[in-house]
Design a protein around this motif. Structure first.
Motif: not given
Length: 180
Positions: A33-38, A60-61, A83-85
């Motif tokens: 699993v990867s997470a990104a600025h996109d 948001k990123p 996005d503060r989440t």
């Protein structure tokens, strides 16, 4: 990119994110699993390098990702974003389970237990979050300035919050029994 550490050769490339990748983890089933600025979370088949699914609920990123230490057949991954989440995912089925919006933008997250998560935030404070009820159980003074990183001690469950002012602060965290 997946590397063979013995031969120092590229094994395969994982292509799909459109901006910088900020975090990656492996699941017990062999997927990555990867997470990104996109603003996306991607699930990959490690053997083929093919994209299995893309999860796009952040606006948001994404800054950080952490896999729940005890997750059984349905692994739980959490992501923290601009996005503060903090969003909680079951990546093997491609589902966002729940989310919480914090008072301050989380920059890093770590699991304290199977149900409790700590987030270090832009305001320098750390928030202890119950992942089941998705509520902030406690706001903990951290560092002056941004809390860039957080870590959980493996035995006593104290936390360390690292800040932009060059300091690391250790804090004891004692989640209440009803929060577990």
């Amino acid at each position: 990119i997946q590397w063979d550490l013995v031969t120092k050769q590229v094994v395969r490339k994982f292509k799909g994110h459109s901006r910088g990748i900020t975090a990656a983890c492996f699941l017990q089933n062999g997927e990555m699993v990867s997470a990104a600025h996109d603003q996306s979370v991607r699930v990959w088949d490690v053997e083929t390098g093919k994209l299995v699914r893309s999860l796009n609920q952040h606006s948001k990123p994404i800054h950080s990702m952490a896999i729940c230490p005890v997750s059984g057949d349905m692994p739980m991954v959490a992501t923290a974003a601009g996005d503060r989440t903090i969003r909680f995912w079951q990546p093997t089925i491609g589902r966002m389970v729940r989310y919480i919006r914090l008072d301050s933008e989380p920059l890093d997250i770590a699991w304290v237990s199977e149900t409790m998560m700590i987030a270090s935030c832009v305001d320098g404070k750390a928030r202890l979050v119950d992942s089941r009820s998705v509520r902030v159980v406690e706001t903990i003074p951290g560092v002056d300035g941004w809390g860039y990183a957080v870590a959980v001690h493996p035995r006593d469950r104290s936390i360390a919050v690292a800040g932009g002012d060059g300091t690391v602060r250790r804090v004891d965290v004692q989640p209440s029994a009803d929060a577990e």
